[in-house]
Structure formats: structure tokens, C-alpha cells
Design a protein around this motif. Structure first.
Motif, mmCIF file in Angstrom:
data_model
loop_
_atom_site.group_PDB
_atom_site.id
_atom_site.type_symbol
_atom_site.label_atom_id
_atom_site.label_comp_id
_atom_site.label_asym_id
_atom_site.label_seq_id
_atom_site.Cartn_x
_atom_site.Cartn_y
_atom_site.Cartn_z
ATOM 1 N N THR A 160 0.688 -0.951 -0.043
ATOM 2 C CA THR A 160 -0.101 -0.094 -0.018
ATOM 3 C C THR A 160 0.781 1.193 -0.002
ATOM 4 O O THR A 160 0.387 2.239 -0.691
ATOM 5 C CB THR A 160 -0.870 -0.054 1.280
ATOM 6 O OG1 THR A 160 -1.457 -1.228 1.472
ATOM 7 C CG2 THR A 160 -2.126 1.049 1.068
ATOM 8 N N LEU A 161 1.881 1.364 0.671
ATOM 9 C CA LEU A 161 2.814 2.548 0.903
ATOM 10 C C LEU A 161 3.229 2.635 -0.687
ATOM 11 O O LEU A 161 3.527 3.789 -1.096
ATOM 12 C CB LEU A 161 3.965 2.193 1.718
ATOM 13 C CG LEU A 161 3.494 2.364 3.281
ATOM 14 C CD1 LEU A 161 4.801 2.105 4.024
ATOM 15 C CD2 LEU A 161 2.777 3.476 3.509
ATOM 16 N N ALA A 165 2.812 6.162 -3.000
ATOM 17 C CA ALA A 165 3.784 6.995 -3.680
ATOM 18 C C ALA A 165 3.626 6.664 -5.454
ATOM 19 O O ALA A 165 3.723 7.644 -5.971
ATOM 20 C CB ALA A 165 5.197 6.069 -3.541
ATOM 21 N N GLN A 174 12.292 6.531 -7.319
ATOM 22 C CA GLN A 174 11.719 7.114 -5.999
ATOM 23 C C GLN A 174 11.169 6.090 -5.460
ATOM 24 O O GLN A 174 11.381 6.100 -4.197
ATOM 25 C CB GLN A 174 10.820 8.074 -6.237
ATOM 26 C CG GLN A 174 11.402 9.331 -6.946
ATOM 27 C CD GLN A 174 10.354 10.410 -7.492
ATOM 28 O OE1 GLN A 174 9.380 10.247 -8.117
ATOM 29 N NE2 GLN A 174 10.501 11.678 -6.871
ATOM 30 N N LYS A 178 12.855 5.940 -1.881
ATOM 31 C CA LYS A 178 12.049 6.881 -0.949
ATOM 32 C C LYS A 178 11.004 5.951 -0.104
ATOM 33 O O LYS A 178 10.496 5.989 0.955
ATOM 34 C CB LYS A 178 11.170 7.817 -1.402
ATOM 35 C CG LYS A 178 12.069 8.706 -2.256
ATOM 36 C CD LYS A 178 12.098 10.239 -1.455
ATOM 37 C CE LYS A 178 12.933 11.038 -2.359
ATOM 38 N NZ LYS A 178 14.055 11.540 -1.563
ATOM 39 N N VAL A 179 10.762 4.677 -0.599
ATOM 40 C CA VAL A 179 9.765 3.691 -0.091
ATOM 41 C C VAL A 179 10.553 2.317 0.276
ATOM 42 O O VAL A 179 10.424 1.860 1.410
ATOM 43 C CB VAL A 179 8.655 3.270 -0.932
ATOM 44 C CG1 VAL A 179 7.553 2.482 -0.308
ATOM 45 C CG2 VAL A 179 7.902 4.660 -1.334
ATOM 46 N N PRO A 182 13.809 2.988 2.883
ATOM 47 C CA PRO A 182 13.536 3.205 4.355
ATOM 48 C C PRO A 182 12.728 1.955 4.999
ATOM 49 O O PRO A 182 13.029 1.715 6.152
ATOM 50 C CB PRO A 182 12.569 4.388 4.262
ATOM 51 C CG PRO A 182 12.925 5.146 2.958
ATOM 52 C CD PRO A 182 13.486 3.749 1.818
ATOM 53 N N SER A 183 11.675 1.432 4.141
ATOM 54 C CA SER A 183 11.235 0.338 4.639
ATOM 55 C C SER A 183 11.952 -0.868 5.403
ATOM 56 O O SER A 183 11.845 -1.592 6.161
ATOM 57 C CB SER A 183 10.155 -0.170 3.793
ATOM 58 O OG SER A 183 8.997 0.605 3.487
ATOM 59 N N PRO A 258 15.273 6.628 14.343
ATOM 60 C CA PRO A 258 14.267 7.089 15.599
ATOM 61 C C PRO A 258 12.934 6.604 15.846
ATOM 62 O O PRO A 258 12.406 6.583 16.803
ATOM 63 C CB PRO A 258 14.499 8.755 15.521
ATOM 64 C CG PRO A 258 14.886 8.785 14.006
ATOM 65 C CD PRO A 258 15.285 7.547 13.285
ATOM 66 N N TRP A 259 12.276 6.469 14.814
ATOM 67 C CA TRP A 259 10.817 6.302 14.788
ATOM 68 C C TRP A 259 10.486 5.030 15.223
ATOM 69 O O TRP A 259 9.357 4.669 15.579
ATOM 70 C CB TRP A 259 10.263 6.502 13.406
ATOM 71 C CG TRP A 259 10.584 5.539 12.613
ATOM 72 C CD1 TRP A 259 10.055 4.268 12.238
ATOM 73 C CD2 TRP A 259 11.645 5.443 11.568
ATOM 74 N NE1 TRP A 259 10.821 3.696 11.320
ATOM 75 C CE2 TRP A 259 11.877 4.186 10.864
ATOM 76 C CE3 TRP A 259 12.754 6.216 11.313
ATOM 77 C CZ2 TRP A 259 12.835 3.928 9.803
ATOM 78 C CZ3 TRP A 259 13.859 5.975 10.516
ATOM 79 C CH2 TRP A 259 13.569 4.825 9.639
ATOM 80 N N LEU A 262 9.017 4.627 19.058
ATOM 81 C CA LEU A 262 8.170 5.395 19.455
ATOM 82 C C LEU A 262 6.816 4.846 20.114
ATOM 83 O O LEU A 262 6.616 3.726 19.655
ATOM 84 C CB LEU A 262 7.756 6.569 18.314
ATOM 85 C CG LEU A 262 8.747 7.248 17.798
ATOM 86 C CD1 LEU A 262 8.343 8.253 16.573
ATOM 87 C CD2 LEU A 262 9.290 8.527 18.951
ATOM 88 N N LYS A 263 6.045 5.208 20.767
ATOM 89 C CA LYS A 263 4.905 4.905 21.407
ATOM 90 C C LYS A 263 4.240 6.015 22.091
ATOM 91 O O LYS A 263 4.959 6.750 22.826
ATOM 92 C CB LYS A 263 4.901 3.523 21.933
ATOM 93 C CG LYS A 263 4.052 2.419 21.149
ATOM 94 C CD LYS A 263 2.564 2.658 21.127
ATOM 95 C CE LYS A 263 2.030 2.605 20.116
ATOM 96 N NZ LYS A 263 1.881 2.150 18.860
#
Ligand SMILES: Nc1ncnc2c1ncn2[C@@H]1O[C@H](COP(=O)(O)OP(=O)(O)O)[C@@H](O)[C@H]1O
Ligand SMILES: [Mg+2]
Lengths: 263, 249
Positions: A160-161, A165, A174, A178-179, A182-183, A258-259, A262-263
Motif C-alpha cells: 500500500t505504501l 507513492a 523514487q 524513498k519507499v 526506508p522500509s 528514531p521512529w 516511539l509509542k
């Protein structure tokens, strides 16, 4: 909430330290009370004394512990970095672009099961005896996990990501940069950590190719000179540095992603 | 040629999938028009092919036969809101929202400004630097909506955008989308399997049958906004649609 976190952090630290203390305590004890002869197993305190001594003493292996360590580090880093530099992009390309997958997979699948040590004879013939040959053995050991994890990571890119894009008009490049990449990064980092482990663990074997300096060489010499303290010192340094560098990679990973926490 | 006022025209769109049990027909000769600036709801039971239909319109999938035609200057570019949000976990809210413009190569200052406008519009001002993992489901879908609007396209497709939200948040978001729509004219195609949601939102409702799905019926709710799901006209329409859906089963 905050206090609870702080308490569990202390708890963790305490258990970490107790585990280590127990390990070294029991080790020290079984040697001190004579359960095992000092010829076979050396107490940690004695290993530490040898460490202090080897900081300046070049007997019996011709170099100080510092020189051995630096040589080994250099060797492993060359092999490891090369494997990341080649393995990660290769795995990413194979995982994202079908033609690349079809082209490289057969070769990779044949090379993959060959144990790094089986390469030694042919590598010596091809590259001669020296750091190139040794670095190549380490490269081979580290290469496979780099490729596999990058490949698996980018293949698991959320479809879906990619659609997001694509509907926004992304080009193939790209989508990849870009997808896809990073994934894949979390898996790539896992691969890099596993790779580093393999590289470092192959050190002793690689240094069997006629080294004259290095931790693996030092261990061999300690064995020949019947100096179990030196053998264990070599093992300990390999263990400690391996753990420290893996820790460093984990810190790098947290900084780069860094992401993730997170929570 | 589609007449004026028509934004998208589907003619006899059909789609099959090959699966374990042979070929499954999902869409059966679907023809429909989407008019400019309308809020069109496509209502249908689960698994009937609503997502497939929307993906075909958005060119993420292709029809086996039939045509999808866009009129005016729109060449098929749409904004899309996904049921499962489809946010980039490694990007903060601002970067998620500005992505469509970034991919088009729009200057940083310009795309920042546009993204900020829509972040404000969906009520997420102050959360630009947050990451999706730090947001609730409703907030994530606000990001999804802001991103679709930021694309600058005058058609927005929404695939069960509130399907994963709890009832309370769902009602809030329904009002939110109507508020957004009153601020900015867009042609909206909204897919749902929820009858009340369809009546609450739609200028026009197309009811799809079970797969292989066809357009069964069209409804144009003649209800004043804001609509109340307790009003008698609302309930009458709801019962009528429910009955039609049950009959088709
Ligand atoms: N890529 C695919 N391959 C095979 N079958 C598919 C595919 N996509 C959708 N389908 C089938 O099409 C039917 C409709 O799916 P979908 O459009 O997702 O339903 P919904 O109306 O709930 O959005 C489902 O039964 C599903 O199994
Ligand atoms: Mg769906």
C-alpha cells in the motif's frame, strides 16, 4: 510512571552486573580452590594480570596486546565494511527488482552454503598470503547475512505504501529510494549486526592464514607456548570487543531509526 | 465524450481474479458517472469489490474490460485515502503530508506551506513533528486526508477511511470530512459498507451487489444537512437500503 521506568532500569542494571559477577566469581573460585588445575584453566584475576603485562610485554608472540588488537580490528573492519558495501545494495536490488533477483539468485544460492573456511586454500592461491586473503575470508562470512536481510527487508515493503507513492506519481527510482529502502532499513540493520558477528567470529580462522600479528595469532602462539592465560586473554578480548562493537552498532541503529521506539 | 459536470465516467468495467478455486468475477460491467464536486458514496457489502473498483479508478489496478474516462483537465490524477491509513512510519506528520508534492519536485518552501495549510485544516496543528506511531487512529486518518488534499488533485477517493475507527471517533471524523468539504470544493468518491455512514455523508449513493458486483440502485437522499440519524426520513431510507441489500443476498 516515570519512577517505575527508573526502577526497572536499575533492576536491569543490577541483574546485568550480578550475572557478570556470578560468572567471574564462580570461575575465580573453581581455580582458587583447586577444582581445576591452573595448567588448564586460569583464574580471571590471573588473566587480568597477563593483560596488564601484555600491554608492554611482547613475549611470547612478538607483539603487545594493543598491536594484536589493532591489527585484528583493522582486518575485521575491512572485511565487514566491504561486505556491507557490496552485500546491502545487492540484497536491496535483488529484493526490489525482479530481473536483478532472477540474475543474481542462482549464483548467490550456490555461494551461500560454502563455509567461509572452505575458501581458504583457493583464496591463498588467488590472493597470496596476507591481509587481502584474510580480509576476504571475513568478507565471505559477513556477506551472506547482509544480502539475505536486505533482500528480505525490502521484499516486505508494504504494498500500500508503494501504491501511495505511485498514485503521487513516483518513478521507479523514487519507489526504490524513498519507499523500499526506508522500509527495509530495520532489517538491513539486523543484517549488519549479524554480519558483524560473523565477521568477528571468523577472525581466529582467518588469522590462521600465516599471520604474524593479531588476536587469533596470539591465541595460536599462546597455545604453542602452553600459556593458557594468553589463550584466555585472547578469547576475552575478542569477546569484549565483539560485545562492545555490537553495542555500538545498536546505538547507531537507534540513532538512524528514531521512529522505531516511539509509542 | 462525457457531458459537462461529469468528472469520471466508468463504462462496463469488469474484473476477474485467478485464485485457488479458479476464476472469480469481482466486478461485472460496472458503469457509473461521478459528477463535479459531488460527494458520491459507493456502498456495498464486504468483499464485494469496492476496493478493487476504487483501485481501478486510481490506476493502481487495471480492469479486464471496460473504460475509465476522466474529463476536463484532470488526466487521472487523484488523491487517495486508504482504509489502513498507509502512512510512512519513518516520516513525521509534515513529511507524510508533503510527500505527494515532494515526489512531484515542488520546492520545499511551497510544499511546506501547502502541507501546513491542510494539516491545519484537519485539525492537526502542533502535531507536525509527531510520528504516526504516536497518533491515535483518528489522527492518523486526519493525516491521510491532509495528504490526499495536499496532492492538489480535484478528485479524492476514499476507501473505507473510517472503517478501522471506533464508533465515537467515526462520528467525529464524519463531521470532520463534511466540514473540510464545505471549506474546499472537491469531487469525492467515498467507499463504505456502513449504511448510516452512506446516508449521513452522501449527496448520492450507489449501492453495489455482492460479487460479482453490479450497481444495484442509486439513492439521492433528500435530507437537510446536518442530517440526523434519528429523523424519520433518515430511518426510512436506511430501512429501504437495508431491505434492498438483504434481498440481494
Ligand atoms: N489481488 C487480488 N487477487 C485475487 N483476488 C483479489 C485480489 N484483490 C481482491 N480480490 C478479491 O476480490 C474480492 C473483492 O475484494 P475487495 O475489493 O477488497 O472487497 P471490498 O469490497 O471489501 O473492498 C475479494 O473477494 C477478494 O478476494
Ligand atoms: Mg475494501
Amino acid at each position: 510512571m516515570y519512577n517505575e521506568k527508573k526502577r526497572s532500569a536499575w533492576m536491569k542494571m543490577l541483574l546485568n552486573v550480578s550475572g557478570l559477577a556470578m560468572f567471574f566469581g564462580i570461575w575465580e573460585l573453581i581455580v582458587d580452590i583447586g577444582l581445576v588445575s591452573e595448567k588448564k584453566l586460569v583464574a580471571p584475576s590471573a588473566v587480568f594480570m597477563t593483560f596488564i603485562d601484555k600491554l608492554t610485554n611482547v613475549v611470547p608472540d612478538g607483539n603487545t596486546i594493543i598491536a594484536h588488537t589493532l591489527t585484528s580490528l583493522q582486518l575485521v573492519l575491512i572485511g565487514f565494511l566491504l561486505s556491507c558495501l557490496i552485500g546491502v545494495p545487492l540484497g536491496l536490488l535483488m529484493g526490489f527488482f525482479k530481473p536483478a533477483e532472477y540474475f543474481f539468485t542462482p549464483i548467490f544460492e550456490i555461494v551461500r552454503p560454502i563455509p567461509p573456511l572452505a575458501w581458504i586454500p583457493i583464496v591463498i592461491v588467488a590472493l597470496g598470503i596476507g591481509i587481502e586473503a584474510e580480509a576476504f575470508i571475513i568478507f565471505v562470512a559477513a556477506f551472506v547475512p547482509c544480502v539475505i536481510n536486505s533482500y528480505t527487508g525490502i521484499q516486505a515493503t508494504n504494498k500500500t505504501l508503494l501504491d501511495v507513492a505511485k498514485t503521487a506519481g513516483a518513478t521507479n527510482a523514487q519507489l526504490f529510494f524513498k519507499v523500499g529502502i526506508p522500509s527495509a532499513l530495520p532489517m538491513v540493520f539486523t543484517g549488519i549486526k549479524v554480519s558483524f558477528g560473523s565477521a568477528w567470529a571468523t577472525l581466529v580462522a582467518a588469522e590462521m592464514i600465516a599471520s604474524t600479528v593479531g588476536l587469533g595469532f596470539m591465541i595460536q602462539q599462546g597455545r604453542n607456548a602452553v600459556r593458557p592465560d594468553i589463550v584466555i586473554l585472547g578469547m576475552s578480548v575478542i569477546g569484549l570487543i565483539g560485545a562492545a562493537l555490537t553495542g555500538l552498532l545498536s546505538i547507531l541503529e537507534k540513532k538512524a531509526l528514531p521512529w522505531r521506539d516511539l509509542k | 465524450m462525457a457531458e459537462t459536470g461529469c468528472k469520471i465516467r466508468l463504462q462496463s468495467v469488469s474484473k476477474c481474479f485467478d485464485d485457488k478455486c479458479g476464476k472469480t468475477a469481482v466486478l461485472d460491467e460496472i458503469s457509473l458517472d461521478v459528477y463535479e464536486n459531488e460527494f458520491l458514496v459507493i456502498l456495498g457489502p464486504g468483499q464485494c469489490g469496492k476496493s478493487v473498483l476504487l483501485n481501478i479508478i486510481a490506476d493502481m489496478d487495471s480492469a479486464d474490460s471496460g473504460t475509465v474516462e476522466f474529463t476536463g483537465e484532470n488526466n487521472g490524477q487523484v488523491g487517495f485515502v486508504f482504509q489502513r491509513y498507509a502512512l510512512f512510519g519513518w516520516k513525521n506528520v509534515l513529511k507524510n503530508v508533503e510527500l505527494p508534492l515532494k515526489l512531484k519536485g515542488v520546492d520545499k518552501d511551497v510544499r511546506r506551506a501547502v502541507a501546513m495549510k491542510y494539516i491545519e485544516m484537519v485539525g492537526l496543528k502542533g502535531f507536525e513533528k509527531s510520528y504516526p506511531a504516536q497518533l491515535s487512529g483518528g489522527m492518523k486518518q486526519r493525516v491521510g486526508i491532509a495528504r490526499a488534499y495536499t496532492s492538489g488533485n480535484d478528485i479524492i477517493l476514499m476507501d473505507e477511511p473510517f472503517g478501522a475507527l471506533d464508533a465515537q471517533t467515526r462520528y467525529q471524523m464524519q463531521d470532520e470530512i463534511l466540514k473540510i468539504r464545505s471549506k474546499e470544493k472537491k469531487t469525492i468518491v467515498f467507499v463504505t459498507n456502513n449504511i448510516e455512514e452512506a446516508i449521513y455523508l452522501g449527496d448520492r449513493i450507489l449501492l453495489l451487489s455482492n460479487k460479482p458486483s453490479k450497481v444495484m440502485k442509486e439513492y439521492v437522499p433528500d435530507l437537510k444537512r446536518p442530517r440526523k440519524n434519528t429523523s424519520s426520513e433518515f430511518m426510512r431510507l436506511r430501512d429501504e437500503i437495508t431491505e434492498t441489500m438483504d434481498l440481494a443476498l
